[in-house]
Design an enzyme around this catalytic site. Structure first.
Site, short mmCIF file in Angstrom:
data_model
loop_
_atom_site.label_atom_id
_atom_site.label_comp_id
_atom_site.label_asym_id
_atom_site.label_seq_id
_atom_site.Cartn_x
_atom_site.Cartn_y
_atom_site.Cartn_z
N LYS A 71 25.37 27.37 24.36
CA LYS A 71 24.24 26.83 25.12
C LYS A 71 24.25 25.30 25.27
CE LYS A 71 20.47 30.14 24.67
NZ LYS A 71 19.08 30.23 24.19
N ASP A 108 14.16 29.49 28.83
CA ASP A 108 13.46 29.95 27.62
C ASP A 108 12.00 29.51 27.62
OD1 ASP A 108 15.60 31.33 26.48
OD2 ASP A 108 16.37 29.54 25.48
#
Ligand code: ATR
Length: 280
Positions: A71, A108
């Site tokens: 990520k 997210d």
């Protein structure tokens, strides 16, 4: 499932990737919306990650999700990174644009907010102070999203205070750092309590916190979703607070990527929740 030669393609890059729920989740939506497409697991080791990401346009993929451990590292391979992902310092969604360039996003925080909006209709981040427990990767995305959505005060409480202070110094805005020992006091007048620590997860002890000072109208949420009802959420429900489980965040964070790759904005429904729960 049968796909044609024109099928739209996407996937999830991780190492290992076998634990990812994303193929199941996106597969459900592809089927639900009758889309000629496929979403596959892409097992990409760290040393091949940059090659794999740069190959997405060459292979004609519409994009990909990115999971552990890529990520942060993936950002170096992208042409553009949206401002929220830049502030979070991590990308979980890559979109291959019309001209073949690579755009990174982080959904997210969107998933966190959308889950609360669905779980508590009318909920807004600006309703009052929020208390966030934990200062790891998940906390970063949640704190940035809450600040961007207008939370007037974010009380950041972490076992290792220095980590919370580093995050507050980096992000600026309405973040106030409190000691872990003061976590019960950090609930005074709070409109939202969010647990982003690993406490309460299967195999871990329950989060140790006294909710006595939390106003009865406050919302409590947990990013842990195994078990679905963590001891924290059970405690919150028992005293009459509204509780929103963490599975919805996982499901909602997938929506922007699906829409960008496959052209339909998907919904989080009870049958989707049940389908993903079966695999937990
Ligand atoms: P993630 O990226 O999923 O957020 P992480 O970066 O490992 O995971 O962060 C885990 C969070 O859980 C941290 O805030 C951690 O606190 P520390 O920064 O002090 O390590 C918190 N955490 C883990 N175990 C804990 C415990 N026993 N009590 C309180 N907090 C705990």
């Amino acid at each position: 499932m049968i796909i044609s030669g024109k099928a739209k393609l996407a996937g999830v890059m991780g190492w290992p990737v076998g634990h990812s729920r994303s193929p199941r989740l996106h597969g459900f939506w592809l089927d639900r919306y009758g889309i000629d497409g496929a979403y596959v697991p892409l097992a990409v080791p760290p040393e091949r990650m940059l090659d794999a990401v740069r190959a997405l346009p060459a292979l004609g993929l519409r994009g990909a999700n990115v999971t552990v451990p890529h990520k942060e590292g993936v950002m170096a391979a992208l042409d553009r990174i949206d401002p929220q992902a830049r502030r979070i310092g991590a990308v979980n969604t890559i979109v291959v644009t019309e001209d073949g360039s690579l755009e990174g996003r982080n959904t997210d925080g969107f998933g966190f907010l959308a889950n609360l909006e669905q779980g508590v209709p009318g909920w807004t981040a600006s309703a009052g102070p929020v208390t966030v427990l934990g200062a790891g990767g998940a906390s970063r995305a949640i704190v940035v999203a809450l600040a961007d959505a207008g939370a007037p005060e974010i009380r950041l409480v972490n076992r290792t205070r220095a980590r919370a202070e580093a995050l507050a110094a980096e992000l600026g805005g309405p973040i106030r750092v409190l000691d872990w020992d003061d976590r019960a006091r950090a609930l005074d007048g709070a409109a939202l309590l969010a647990n982003t620590t690993t406490q309460g997860m299967v195999g871990q002890p329950a989060l140790d916190i006294d909710l006595g000072r939390l106003p009865p109208e406050a919302v409590v949420t947990d990013i842990v979703y195994t078990p679905l009802i963590t001891p924290l959420l059970a405690q919150a429900k028992e005293r009459g607070n509204r509780a929103v489980d963490g599975l919805g965040m996982l499901l909602h964070q997938a929506r922007p990527g699906f829409e960008a790759w496959f052209g339909v904005r998907p919904e989080v429904t009870d049958d989707l929740r049940a389908f993903v729960l079966e695999s937990l």
